[in-house]
Design a protein around this motif. Sequence first.
Motif, PDB file in Angstrom:
ATOM      1  N   GLY A 198     -26.419 -60.594 -19.336  1.00  0.00           N
ATOM      2  CA  GLY A 198     -27.135 -61.261 -20.463  1.00  0.00           C
ATOM      3  C   GLY A 198     -27.360 -60.536 -21.855  1.00  0.00           C
ATOM      4  N   LEU A 199     -26.837 -61.193 -22.785  1.00  0.00           N
ATOM      5  CA  LEU A 199     -26.635 -60.430 -24.170  1.00  0.00           C
ATOM      6  C   LEU A 199     -27.569 -61.148 -25.174  1.00  0.00           C
ATOM      7  CD1 LEU A 199     -22.954 -60.601 -23.883  1.00  0.00           C
ATOM      8  CD2 LEU A 199     -24.445 -58.595 -23.381  1.00  0.00           C
ATOM      9  N   GLY A 200     -28.756 -61.364 -24.794  1.00  0.00           N
ATOM     10  CA  GLY A 200     -29.895 -61.591 -25.840  1.00  0.00           C
ATOM     11  C   GLY A 200     -30.361 -60.079 -26.443  1.00  0.00           C
ATOM     12  N   ALA A 201     -31.473 -59.936 -26.995  1.00  0.00           N
ATOM     13  CA  ALA A 201     -31.832 -58.792 -27.769  1.00  0.00           C
ATOM     14  C   ALA A 201     -31.819 -57.648 -26.793  1.00  0.00           C
ATOM     15  CB  ALA A 201     -33.249 -58.993 -28.540  1.00  0.00           C
ATOM     16  N   VAL A 202     -32.564 -57.805 -25.692  1.00  0.00           N
ATOM     17  CA  VAL A 202     -32.730 -56.602 -24.549  1.00  0.00           C
ATOM     18  C   VAL A 202     -31.239 -56.267 -24.102  1.00  0.00           C
ATOM     19  CG1 VAL A 202     -33.473 -56.148 -22.346  1.00  0.00           C
ATOM     20  CG2 VAL A 202     -34.879 -57.443 -24.088  1.00  0.00           C
ATOM     21  N   GLY A 203     -30.466 -57.251 -23.620  1.00  0.00           N
ATOM     22  CA  GLY A 203     -29.133 -57.023 -23.139  1.00  0.00           C
ATOM     23  C   GLY A 203     -28.273 -56.201 -24.322  1.00  0.00           C
ATOM     24  N   LEU A 204     -28.301 -56.666 -25.616  1.00  0.00           N
ATOM     25  CA  LEU A 204     -27.447 -55.888 -26.471  1.00  0.00           C
ATOM     26  C   LEU A 204     -28.144 -54.510 -26.658  1.00  0.00           C
ATOM     27  CD1 LEU A 204     -27.225 -58.876 -29.301  1.00  0.00           C
ATOM     28  CD2 LEU A 204     -25.496 -57.930 -27.749  1.00  0.00           C
ATOM     29  N   ALA A 205     -29.500 -54.315 -26.661  1.00  0.00           N
ATOM     30  CA  ALA A 205     -29.715 -52.962 -26.821  1.00  0.00           C
ATOM     31  C   ALA A 205     -29.413 -52.135 -25.365  1.00  0.00           C
ATOM     32  CB  ALA A 205     -31.568 -53.073 -26.821  1.00  0.00           C
ATOM     33  N   ALA A 206     -29.519 -52.939 -24.243  1.00  0.00           N
ATOM     34  CA  ALA A 206     -28.788 -52.099 -23.085  1.00  0.00           C
ATOM     35  C   ALA A 206     -27.319 -51.922 -23.215  1.00  0.00           C
ATOM     36  CB  ALA A 206     -28.884 -52.958 -21.776  1.00  0.00           C
ATOM     37  N   VAL A 207     -26.532 -52.413 -24.258  1.00  0.00           N
ATOM     38  CA  VAL A 207     -25.457 -52.037 -24.379  1.00  0.00           C
ATOM     39  C   VAL A 207     -25.376 -50.966 -25.307  1.00  0.00           C
ATOM     40  CG1 VAL A 207     -23.217 -52.971 -25.729  1.00  0.00           C
ATOM     41  CG2 VAL A 207     -24.219 -54.678 -24.145  1.00  0.00           C
ATOM     42  N   MET A 208     -25.985 -51.009 -26.236  1.00  0.00           N
ATOM     43  CA  MET A 208     -26.268 -49.780 -27.102  1.00  0.00           C
ATOM     44  C   MET A 208     -26.468 -48.431 -26.361  1.00  0.00           C
ATOM     45  SD  MET A 208     -28.168 -51.654 -30.435  1.00  0.00           S
ATOM     46  CE  MET A 208     -28.573 -50.027 -31.423  1.00  0.00           C
ATOM     47  N   GLY A 209     -27.732 -48.837 -25.439  1.00  0.00           N
ATOM     48  CA  GLY A 209     -27.857 -47.244 -24.799  1.00  0.00           C
ATOM     49  C   GLY A 209     -26.763 -47.172 -23.846  1.00  0.00           C
ATOM     50  N   CYS A 210     -25.978 -47.972 -23.304  1.00  0.00           N
ATOM     51  CA  CYS A 210     -24.901 -47.397 -22.540  1.00  0.00           C
ATOM     52  C   CYS A 210     -23.588 -46.704 -23.277  1.00  0.00           C
ATOM     53  CB  CYS A 210     -24.204 -48.474 -21.852  1.00  0.00           C
ATOM     54  SG  CYS A 210     -25.085 -49.447 -20.488  1.00  0.00           S
ATOM     55  N   LYS A 211     -23.531 -47.103 -24.574  1.00  0.00           N
ATOM     56  CA  LYS A 211     -22.508 -46.577 -25.732  1.00  0.00           C
ATOM     57  C   LYS A 211     -23.403 -45.363 -26.012  1.00  0.00           C
ATOM     58  CE  LYS A 211     -20.547 -46.934 -30.077  1.00  0.00           C
ATOM     59  NZ  LYS A 211     -20.413 -47.840 -31.212  1.00  0.00           N
ATOM     60  N   ALA A 212     -24.470 -45.044 -26.244  1.00  0.00           N
ATOM     61  CA  ALA A 212     -25.091 -43.807 -26.721  1.00  0.00           C
ATOM     62  C   ALA A 212     -24.696 -42.770 -25.708  1.00  0.00           C
ATOM     63  CB  ALA A 212     -26.489 -43.949 -27.284  1.00  0.00           C
ATOM     64  N   ALA A 213     -25.009 -43.316 -24.486  1.00  0.00           N
ATOM     65  CA  ALA A 213     -24.992 -42.479 -23.204  1.00  0.00           C
ATOM     66  C   ALA A 213     -23.722 -41.797 -23.074  1.00  0.00           C
ATOM     67  CB  ALA A 213     -25.708 -42.915 -22.124  1.00  0.00           C
ATOM     68  N   GLY A 214     -22.491 -42.692 -23.588  1.00  0.00           N
ATOM     69  CA  GLY A 214     -21.087 -42.057 -23.407  1.00  0.00           C
ATOM     70  C   GLY A 214     -20.368 -42.788 -22.639  1.00  0.00           C
ATOM     71  N   ALA A 215     -20.801 -44.029 -21.892  1.00  0.00           N
ATOM     72  CA  ALA A 215     -20.041 -44.952 -20.917  1.00  0.00           C
ATOM     73  C   ALA A 215     -18.760 -45.040 -21.511  1.00  0.00           C
ATOM     74  CB  ALA A 215     -20.817 -46.180 -20.678  1.00  0.00           C
ATOM     75  N   LYS A 216     -17.673 -45.004 -20.693  1.00  0.00           N
ATOM     76  CA  LYS A 216     -16.310 -45.087 -21.225  1.00  0.00           C
ATOM     77  C   LYS A 216     -16.119 -46.800 -21.318  1.00  0.00           C
ATOM     78  CE  LYS A 216     -13.788 -45.083 -17.076  1.00  0.00           C
ATOM     79  NZ  LYS A 216     -12.878 -44.256 -16.295  1.00  0.00           N
ATOM     80  N   ARG A 217     -16.695 -47.357 -20.503  1.00  0.00           N
ATOM     81  CA  ARG A 217     -16.351 -48.877 -20.342  1.00  0.00           C
ATOM     82  C   ARG A 217     -17.664 -49.666 -20.196  1.00  0.00           C
ATOM     83  NH1 ARG A 217     -11.989 -51.999 -16.282  1.00  0.00           N
ATOM     84  NH2 ARG A 217     -11.993 -53.824 -17.675  1.00  0.00           N
ATOM     85  N   ILE A 218     -17.731 -50.549 -21.094  1.00  0.00           N
ATOM     86  CA  ILE A 218     -19.243 -51.419 -20.906  1.00  0.00           C
ATOM     87  C   ILE A 218     -18.647 -53.162 -20.838  1.00  0.00           C
ATOM     88  CG2 ILE A 218     -21.311 -51.976 -22.093  1.00  0.00           C
ATOM     89  CD1 ILE A 218     -21.096 -49.049 -23.854  1.00  0.00           C
ATOM     90  N   ILE A 219     -19.124 -53.600 -19.942  1.00  0.00           N
ATOM     91  CA  ILE A 219     -18.819 -54.918 -19.739  1.00  0.00           C
ATOM     92  C   ILE A 219     -19.990 -55.630 -19.936  1.00  0.00           C
ATOM     93  CG2 ILE A 219     -17.584 -56.714 -17.971  1.00  0.00           C
ATOM     94  CD1 ILE A 219     -16.712 -54.228 -16.388  1.00  0.00           C
ATOM     95  N   ALA A 220     -19.789 -56.635 -20.900  1.00  0.00           N
ATOM     96  CA  ALA A 220     -20.925 -57.547 -21.429  1.00  0.00           C
ATOM     97  C   ALA A 220     -20.677 -58.795 -20.467  1.00  0.00           C
ATOM     98  CB  ALA A 220     -20.847 -57.874 -22.779  1.00  0.00           C
ATOM     99  N   VAL A 221     -21.712 -59.303 -19.830  1.00  0.00           N
ATOM    100  CA  VAL A 221     -21.469 -60.447 -19.029  1.00  0.00           C
ATOM    101  C   VAL A 221     -22.601 -61.696 -19.477  1.00  0.00           C
ATOM    102  CG1 VAL A 221     -21.673 -61.506 -16.691  1.00  0.00           C
ATOM    103  CG2 VAL A 221     -20.921 -59.215 -17.037  1.00  0.00           C
TER     104      VAL A 221
END
Length: 168
Positions: free
Chosen positions: A28-51
């Motif tokens: 889910g890539l609404g506002a909350v999902g996009l914030a979750a993507v940002m959080g994963c990136k900030a934490a250093g995830a090497k791969r973030i798959i948006a669904v």
Amino acid sequence: MEEVEVAPPQDNEICIKVEPGSTCAVFGLGAVGLAAVMGCKAAGAKRIIAVDINPEKSEKAKVFGATDFVNPKDHNKPISQVLSEMTDGGVDYSLECVGNVEVMRSALESCVKGGGVSVIVGWTDMQDVAARPIQLIAGRAWTGSAFGGETNMTTTTNESPITEWLWA
């Protein structure tokens, strides 16, 4: 679009601790999902798959830090199987940001056996969520988050109607 820069989360802002180098899926890539993507990136995830089922959200997700985009409608098998094949066994962390019980189950089933963590962020009280017990027995963990995991009543005002409803 220009890439969005994010600051790392503070310890008191963490619901789950995404480990650097891990693989995440955000459903889910609404506002909350996009914030979750940002959080994963900030934490250093090497791969973030948006669904998401909306292909127009692909580019925006990549601006926020997603490395991959998957539309479940583009596949003739369960999205959990697609993600398992993409990641050689499943994601380390999945975040469900839709509020749909079928997506919640898919997010859990997308996690790697023996240690994957799925977080329900999307909210619904319209249906019960169900999963096969083997999904949890195999070592996956299932948790939920409201307000990013914030439960400290000293930082959440008691006057808030949302707080009153949640803690009633």
